[in-house]
Design a protein around this motif. Structure first.
Motif, mmCIF file in Angstrom:
data_model
loop_
_atom_site.group_PDB
_atom_site.id
_atom_site.type_symbol
_atom_site.label_atom_id
_atom_site.label_comp_id
_atom_site.label_asym_id
_atom_site.label_seq_id
_atom_site.Cartn_x
_atom_site.Cartn_y
_atom_site.Cartn_z
ATOM 1 N N MET A 1 0.804 -1.006 0.264
ATOM 2 C CA MET A 1 0.366 0.346 0.014
ATOM 3 C C MET A 1 0.947 1.216 -0.338
ATOM 4 S SD MET A 1 -3.333 0.473 0.965
ATOM 5 C CE MET A 1 -4.280 -0.738 2.043
ATOM 6 N N ALA A 2 0.377 2.785 -0.746
ATOM 7 C CA ALA A 2 1.529 3.329 -0.969
ATOM 8 C C ALA A 2 0.635 5.043 -0.727
ATOM 9 C CB ALA A 2 2.032 3.582 -2.344
ATOM 10 N N LYS A 3 0.963 5.472 0.411
ATOM 11 C CA LYS A 3 0.283 6.520 0.026
ATOM 12 C C LYS A 3 0.400 7.893 -0.874
ATOM 13 C CE LYS A 3 -1.191 7.863 4.385
ATOM 14 N NZ LYS A 3 -2.382 7.688 4.306
ATOM 15 N N ILE A 4 -0.591 8.511 -1.514
ATOM 16 C CA ILE A 4 -0.474 8.621 -2.964
ATOM 17 C C ILE A 4 -1.064 10.307 -2.472
ATOM 18 C CG2 ILE A 4 -0.527 9.449 -4.503
ATOM 19 C CD1 ILE A 4 -0.299 6.185 -5.280
ATOM 20 N N THR A 5 -0.404 11.179 -2.242
ATOM 21 C CA THR A 5 -0.538 12.852 -2.630
ATOM 22 C C THR A 5 -1.280 13.505 -4.250
ATOM 23 O OG1 THR A 5 0.068 13.267 -0.408
ATOM 24 C CG2 THR A 5 -0.283 14.850 -1.424
ATOM 25 N N TYR A 6 -2.300 13.308 -4.439
ATOM 26 C CA TYR A 6 -2.995 14.289 -5.741
ATOM 27 C C TYR A 6 -3.113 15.521 -5.375
ATOM 28 C CZ TYR A 6 -4.725 9.789 -6.644
ATOM 29 O OH TYR A 6 -3.786 7.805 -7.237
ATOM 30 N N ILE A 7 -2.944 16.462 -5.524
ATOM 31 C CA ILE A 7 -2.702 18.291 -5.666
ATOM 32 C C ILE A 7 -3.749 18.086 -7.288
ATOM 33 C CG2 ILE A 7 -2.384 20.201 -4.961
ATOM 34 C CD1 ILE A 7 0.466 18.895 -4.319
ATOM 35 N N GLU A 8 -4.821 19.007 -6.811
ATOM 36 C CA GLU A 8 -5.280 19.358 -7.795
ATOM 37 C C GLU A 8 -4.859 20.768 -8.261
ATOM 38 O OE1 GLU A 8 -10.031 19.501 -6.701
ATOM 39 O OE2 GLU A 8 -9.774 18.994 -5.016
ATOM 40 N N HIS A 9 -5.289 21.235 -9.468
ATOM 41 C CA HIS A 9 -4.843 23.092 -10.085
ATOM 42 C C HIS A 9 -4.809 24.232 -8.980
ATOM 43 C CE1 HIS A 9 -8.870 23.237 -11.076
ATOM 44 N NE2 HIS A 9 -8.415 24.970 -11.236
ATOM 45 N N ASP A 10 -5.932 23.375 -7.936
ATOM 46 C CA ASP A 10 -6.335 25.257 -7.091
ATOM 47 C C ASP A 10 -5.208 24.986 -5.860
ATOM 48 O OD1 ASP A 10 -7.767 23.489 -5.442
ATOM 49 O OD2 ASP A 10 -9.708 24.353 -5.859
ATOM 50 N N GLY A 11 -4.525 23.411 -5.892
ATOM 51 C CA GLY A 11 -3.920 23.953 -4.501
ATOM 52 C C GLY A 11 -4.371 22.643 -2.864
ATOM 53 N N THR A 12 -5.695 22.251 -3.690
ATOM 54 C CA THR A 12 -6.295 21.334 -2.846
ATOM 55 C C THR A 12 -5.344 19.758 -2.723
ATOM 56 O OG1 THR A 12 -8.328 22.540 -3.345
ATOM 57 C CG2 THR A 12 -8.663 19.924 -2.229
ATOM 58 N N GLU A 13 -4.835 19.376 -1.564
ATOM 59 C CA GLU A 13 -4.479 18.599 -1.550
ATOM 60 C C GLU A 13 -5.510 17.002 -1.269
ATOM 61 O OE1 GLU A 13 -1.331 18.136 0.988
ATOM 62 O OE2 GLU A 13 -0.294 19.941 -0.041
ATOM 63 N N HIS A 14 -5.191 15.776 -1.693
ATOM 64 C CA HIS A 14 -5.757 14.548 -1.328
ATOM 65 C C HIS A 14 -5.274 13.926 -1.711
ATOM 66 C CE1 HIS A 14 -9.920 16.115 -3.101
ATOM 67 N NE2 HIS A 14 -8.970 16.832 -3.542
ATOM 68 N N GLN A 15 -5.268 13.054 -0.073
ATOM 69 C CA GLN A 15 -3.734 12.340 0.100
ATOM 70 C C GLN A 15 -5.015 11.151 0.997
ATOM 71 O OE1 GLN A 15 -1.913 12.576 4.291
ATOM 72 N NE2 GLN A 15 0.096 12.767 2.652
ATOM 73 N N VAL A 16 -4.240 9.741 0.075
ATOM 74 C CA VAL A 16 -5.427 8.372 -0.594
ATOM 75 C C VAL A 16 -3.967 7.765 -0.033
ATOM 76 C CG1 VAL A 16 -7.033 9.165 -1.158
ATOM 77 C CG2 VAL A 16 -5.515 8.701 -3.156
ATOM 78 N N ASP A 17 -4.995 6.534 0.901
ATOM 79 C CA ASP A 17 -3.625 4.980 0.001
ATOM 80 C C ASP A 17 -4.537 3.879 -1.012
ATOM 81 O OD1 ASP A 17 -2.821 5.436 2.946
ATOM 82 O OD2 ASP A 17 -4.027 4.335 4.204
ATOM 83 N N VAL A 18 -3.715 4.181 -1.294
ATOM 84 C CA VAL A 18 -3.839 3.212 -3.186
ATOM 85 C C VAL A 18 -3.160 1.544 -2.668
ATOM 86 C CG1 VAL A 18 -3.904 3.351 -5.421
ATOM 87 C CG2 VAL A 18 -3.494 5.093 -3.859
ATOM 88 N N GLN A 19 -3.615 1.138 -3.443
ATOM 89 C CA GLN A 19 -3.286 -0.591 -2.986
ATOM 90 C C GLN A 19 -2.157 -1.129 -3.907
ATOM 91 O OE1 GLN A 19 -6.489 -3.213 -2.844
ATOM 92 N NE2 GLN A 19 -5.377 -5.477 -3.436
ATOM 93 N N ASP A 20 -1.154 -1.590 -3.382
ATOM 94 C CA ASP A 20 -0.563 -2.290 -4.461
ATOM 95 C C ASP A 20 -1.030 -3.231 -6.028
ATOM 96 O OD1 ASP A 20 1.515 -0.866 -3.110
ATOM 97 O OD2 ASP A 20 2.620 -3.253 -2.151
ATOM 98 N N GLY A 21 -0.513 -2.576 -7.086
ATOM 99 C CA GLY A 21 -0.709 -3.075 -8.163
ATOM 100 C C GLY A 21 -1.661 -3.218 -8.909
ATOM 101 N N LEU A 22 -2.042 -1.737 -8.516
ATOM 102 C CA LEU A 22 -3.541 -0.785 -8.829
ATOM 103 C C LEU A 22 -2.875 0.805 -9.176
ATOM 104 C CD1 LEU A 22 -6.525 -0.016 -5.900
ATOM 105 C CD2 LEU A 22 -5.995 -1.830 -8.087
ATOM 106 N N THR A 23 -3.126 1.416 -10.682
ATOM 107 C CA THR A 23 -2.543 2.478 -10.956
ATOM 108 C C THR A 23 -2.467 3.567 -10.241
ATOM 109 O OG1 THR A 23 -4.323 3.008 -12.876
ATOM 110 C CG2 THR A 23 -2.544 1.540 -13.176
#
Length: 106
Positions: A1-23
């Motif tokens: 499992m990896a914690k990935i941070t997605y940052i929208e163009h306006d700076g809003t952050e979404h930190q989510v756990d993503v299972q290994d093997g997914l994209t």
């Protein structure tokens, strides 16, 4: 499992756990992160999952394939760190990955 941070163009952050093997794209879709459309469902047949990989992570996310390069021709505002998130496989090595989302998807 990896914690990935997605940052929208306006700076809003979404930190989510993503299972290994997914994209990275699947992680965004499953966690309802706005800004990744994924019109082709991850088949590398569009550019609606375009992201900018944080420069600190470009070595770990790998190189673009020729197919990915072709699809990025349809994306808006392509940069050196542009990738299609459907082409980045998640593993423990990507724990902490940061990707930024463009203002609009191609």
């Amino acid at each position: 499992m990896a914690k990935i941070t997605y940052i929208e163009h306006d700076g809003t952050e979404h930190q989510v756990d993503v299972q290994d093997g997914l994209t990275v794209m699947e992680g965004a879709i499953r966690n309802m992160v706005p800004g990744i459309d994924a019109d082709c469902g991850g088949a590398c047949a569009c550019a609606t999952c375009h992201v900018y990989v944080d420069p600190a992570w470009t070595d770990k996310t790998g190189e673009r394939s020729s197919m990915e390069e072709s699809m990025l021709d349809f994306a808006s505002d392509v940069q050196e760190t542009s990738r299609l998130s459907c082409q980045i496989k998640v593993s423990a090595a990507l724990d902490g990955l940061v990707v930024r989302l463009p203002e609009e998807q191609g």
